[in-house]
Design a protein around this motif. Structure first.
Motif, PDB file in Angstrom:
ATOM      1  N   SER A   1     -17.993   1.378   0.666  1.00  0.00           N
ATOM      2  CA  SER A   1     -19.177   0.578   0.390  1.00  0.00           C
ATOM      3  C   SER A   1     -19.958   1.121  -0.808  1.00  0.00           C
ATOM      4  N   GLY A   2     -20.272   0.224  -1.729  1.00  0.00           N
ATOM      5  CA  GLY A   2     -21.070   0.624  -2.887  1.00  0.00           C
ATOM      6  C   GLY A   2     -20.257   1.030  -4.110  1.00  0.00           C
ATOM      7  N   HIS A   3     -18.956   1.217  -3.926  1.00  0.00           N
ATOM      8  CA  HIS A   3     -18.122   1.580  -5.072  1.00  0.00           C
ATOM      9  C   HIS A   3     -17.797   0.329  -5.889  1.00  0.00           C
ATOM     10  N   ALA A   4     -18.232   0.326  -7.141  1.00  0.00           N
ATOM     11  CA  ALA A   4     -18.027  -0.844  -7.985  1.00  0.00           C
ATOM     12  C   ALA A   4     -16.608  -0.902  -8.553  1.00  0.00           C
ATOM     13  N   THR A   5     -15.989   0.256  -8.728  1.00  0.00           N
ATOM     14  CA  THR A   5     -14.669   0.304  -9.360  1.00  0.00           C
ATOM     15  C   THR A   5     -13.580   0.374  -8.304  1.00  0.00           C
ATOM     16  N   LEU A   6     -12.603  -0.487  -8.436  1.00  0.00           N
ATOM     17  CA  LEU A   6     -11.477  -0.537  -7.496  1.00  0.00           C
ATOM     18  C   LEU A   6     -10.189  -0.556  -8.293  1.00  0.00           C
ATOM     19  N   TYR A   7      -9.195   0.175  -7.786  1.00  0.00           N
ATOM     20  CA  TYR A   7      -7.904   0.303  -8.458  1.00  0.00           C
ATOM     21  C   TYR A   7      -6.772  -0.059  -7.499  1.00  0.00           C
ATOM     22  N   TRP A   8      -5.706  -0.586  -8.059  1.00  0.00           N
ATOM     23  CA  TRP A   8      -4.420  -0.683  -7.373  1.00  0.00           C
ATOM     24  C   TRP A   8      -3.419   0.149  -8.159  1.00  0.00           C
ATOM     25  N   TYR A   9      -2.740   1.037  -7.438  1.00  0.00           N
ATOM     26  CA  TYR A   9      -1.698   1.868  -8.019  1.00  0.00           C
ATOM     27  C   TYR A   9      -0.376   1.585  -7.320  1.00  0.00           C
ATOM     28  N   GLN A  10       0.698   1.757  -8.081  1.00  0.00           N
ATOM     29  CA  GLN A  10       2.044   1.692  -7.520  1.00  0.00           C
ATOM     30  C   GLN A  10       2.649   3.094  -7.596  1.00  0.00           C
ATOM     31  N   GLN A  11       3.138   3.582  -6.462  1.00  0.00           N
ATOM     32  CA  GLN A  11       3.767   4.905  -6.450  1.00  0.00           C
ATOM     33  C   GLN A  11       5.206   4.768  -5.986  1.00  0.00           C
ATOM     34  N   ILE A  12       6.109   4.877  -6.926  1.00  0.00           N
ATOM     35  CA  ILE A  12       7.531   4.843  -6.615  1.00  0.00           C
ATOM     36  C   ILE A  12       7.960   6.242  -6.182  1.00  0.00           C
ATOM     37  N   LEU A  13       8.893   6.315  -5.257  1.00  0.00           N
ATOM     38  CA  LEU A  13       9.332   7.590  -4.693  1.00  0.00           C
ATOM     39  C   LEU A  13       9.694   8.570  -5.804  1.00  0.00           C
ATOM     40  N   GLY A  14       9.094   9.760  -5.737  1.00  0.00           N
ATOM     41  CA  GLY A  14       9.407  10.795  -6.715  1.00  0.00           C
ATOM     42  C   GLY A  14       8.588  10.733  -7.988  1.00  0.00           C
ATOM     43  N   GLN A  15       7.667   9.784  -8.059  1.00  0.00           N
ATOM     44  CA  GLN A  15       6.835   9.640  -9.254  1.00  0.00           C
ATOM     45  C   GLN A  15       5.359   9.703  -8.889  1.00  0.00           C
ATOM     46  N   GLY A  16       4.534   9.907  -9.891  1.00  0.00           N
ATOM     47  CA  GLY A  16       3.103   9.851  -9.676  1.00  0.00           C
ATOM     48  C   GLY A  16       2.623   8.412  -9.635  1.00  0.00           C
ATOM     49  N   PRO A  17       1.435   8.185  -9.077  1.00  0.00           N
ATOM     50  CA  PRO A  17       0.890   6.826  -9.031  1.00  0.00           C
ATOM     51  C   PRO A  17       0.711   6.237 -10.430  1.00  0.00           C
ATOM     52  N   LYS A  18       1.056   4.966 -10.563  1.00  0.00           N
ATOM     53  CA  LYS A  18       0.905   4.261 -11.832  1.00  0.00           C
ATOM     54  C   LYS A  18      -0.118   3.151 -11.650  1.00  0.00           C
ATOM     55  N   LEU A  19      -1.119   3.132 -12.523  1.00  0.00           N
ATOM     56  CA  LEU A  19      -2.172   2.133 -12.402  1.00  0.00           C
ATOM     57  C   LEU A  19      -1.637   0.742 -12.692  1.00  0.00           C
TER      58      LEU A  19
ATOM     59  N   ILE B   1      -3.847  -2.224 -11.854  1.00  0.00           N
ATOM     60  CA  ILE B   1      -5.018  -3.003 -12.246  1.00  0.00           C
ATOM     61  C   ILE B   1      -6.280  -2.257 -11.827  1.00  0.00           C
ATOM     62  N   GLN B   2      -7.319  -2.422 -12.634  1.00  0.00           N
ATOM     63  CA  GLN B   2      -8.610  -1.794 -12.380  1.00  0.00           C
ATOM     64  C   GLN B   2      -9.683  -2.870 -12.464  1.00  0.00           C
ATOM     65  N   PHE B   3     -10.517  -2.931 -11.419  1.00  0.00           N
ATOM     66  CA  PHE B   3     -11.637  -3.871 -11.367  1.00  0.00           C
ATOM     67  C   PHE B   3     -12.953  -3.102 -11.501  1.00  0.00           C
ATOM     68  N   GLN B   4     -13.897  -3.723 -12.151  1.00  0.00           N
ATOM     69  CA  GLN B   4     -15.280  -3.274 -12.126  1.00  0.00           C
ATOM     70  C   GLN B   4     -16.054  -4.446 -11.538  1.00  0.00           C
ATOM     71  N   ASN B   5     -16.572  -4.230 -10.317  1.00  0.00           N
ATOM     72  CA  ASN B   5     -17.106  -5.344  -9.519  1.00  0.00           C
ATOM     73  C   ASN B   5     -15.994  -6.388  -9.375  1.00  0.00           C
ATOM     74  N   ASN B   6     -16.198  -7.633  -9.742  1.00  0.00           N
ATOM     75  CA  ASN B   6     -15.113  -8.601  -9.579  1.00  0.00           C
ATOM     76  C   ASN B   6     -14.422  -8.931 -10.885  1.00  0.00           C
ATOM     77  N   GLY B   7     -14.707  -8.153 -11.936  1.00  0.00           N
ATOM     78  CA  GLY B   7     -14.059  -8.372 -13.221  1.00  0.00           C
ATOM     79  C   GLY B   7     -12.937  -7.379 -13.478  1.00  0.00           C
ATOM     80  N   VAL B   8     -11.891  -7.837 -14.167  1.00  0.00           N
ATOM     81  CA  VAL B   8     -10.753  -6.977 -14.488  1.00  0.00           C
ATOM     82  C   VAL B   8     -11.063  -6.141 -15.725  1.00  0.00           C
ATOM     83  N   VAL B   9     -10.915  -4.814 -15.587  1.00  0.00           N
ATOM     84  CA  VAL B   9     -11.136  -3.901 -16.709  1.00  0.00           C
ATOM     85  C   VAL B   9      -9.833  -3.610 -17.437  1.00  0.00           C
ATOM     86  N   ASP B  10      -8.765  -3.426 -16.650  1.00  0.00           N
ATOM     87  CA  ASP B  10      -7.463  -3.067 -17.237  1.00  0.00           C
ATOM     88  C   ASP B  10      -6.366  -3.601 -16.339  1.00  0.00           C
ATOM     89  N   ASP B  11      -5.529  -4.434 -16.864  1.00  0.00           N
ATOM     90  CA  ASP B  11      -4.335  -4.897 -16.129  1.00  0.00           C
ATOM     91  C   ASP B  11      -3.115  -4.837 -17.036  1.00  0.00           C
TER      92      ASP B  11
END
Lengths: 113, 112
Positions: free
Chosen positions: B27-45, B47-57
């Protein structure tokens, strides 16, 4: 391009051994740096973070990391590991206040009792 | 403080099927991220949202992946149609204004 690299993919240590995991970033501007840990079956948790100030950062569970700007490095250290430190460790960087976290590929640490 | 909630925890689908993941940030966090983590790799961004707007996709495969964050709170990530290489853990995270991210447990997707 902005990137974070971790040199060791797998590390095996005995309990009480000292730990150092390497992390380098590629970016010439302002960076915020993080170390996250993922214990088996659990979600990513923050170990420690560096935003500015003292380059030696202390985190939870006895971990610390040192930011060396001239080497573009942020290595993680612990003087004496425990079996419970077995986990995967990820270094991450946020470049230029973008709030965009870039992760390294991770290091799997196995601590033998 | 409640953490980032994700569902489902696990999903198995056949290739060419569609799937959706749900995330409820702290609650209260304006920034939300989705990451994909394939086995053996680090998370890859993805999409990034700031409130309901897309910052980086920039790394979101837009021909098959879509995401939305209505009302600036919950978010859904959809894959349609799924491919075998989409098998991964999908992580949702939200962050404080200082940029410290908190992660959910993730959804492990297996495409067969």
């Amino acid at each position: 391009a902005q990137s974070v690299s971790q040199h060791n993919h797998h590390v095996i240590l005995s309990e009480a051994a000292s730990l150092e995991l390497g992390c380098n970033y590629s970016y010439g501007g302002t960076v915020n740096l993080f170390w996250y840990v993922q214990y088996p079956g659990q979600h990513l948790q923050l170990l420690l973070k560096y935003f500015s100030g003292d380059p030696l950062v202390k985190g939870i569970k006895g971990f610390e990391a040192e930011f060396i700007k001239s080497k573009f490095s942020f290595n993680l250290r612990k003087p004496s590991v425990q079996w419970s430190d077995t986990a995967e460790y990820f270094c991450a960087g946020e470049m230029d206040s973008s709030y965009k976290l870039i992760f390294g590929s991770g290091t799997r640490l196995l601590v033998r009792p | 403080e409640a953490g980032v909630a994700q569902s489902p925890r696990y999903k198995i689908i056949e290739k060419r099927q569609s799937v959706a993941f749900w995330c409820n940030p702290i609650s209260g966090h304006a920034t939300l991220y989705w990451y994909q983590q394939i086995l053996g790799q680090g998370p890859k961004l993805l999409i990034q949202f700031q409130n309901n707007g897309v910052v980086d996709d920039s790394q979101l495969p837009k021909d098959r992946f879509s995401a939305e964050r209505l009302k600036g709170v919950d978010s859904t990530l959809k894959i349609q149609p799924a491919k075998l290489e989409d098998s991964a853990v999908y992580l949702c995270a939200s962050s404080t204004p200082e940029g410290e991210a908190f992660f959910g447990q993730g959804t492990r997707l297996t495409v067969v």
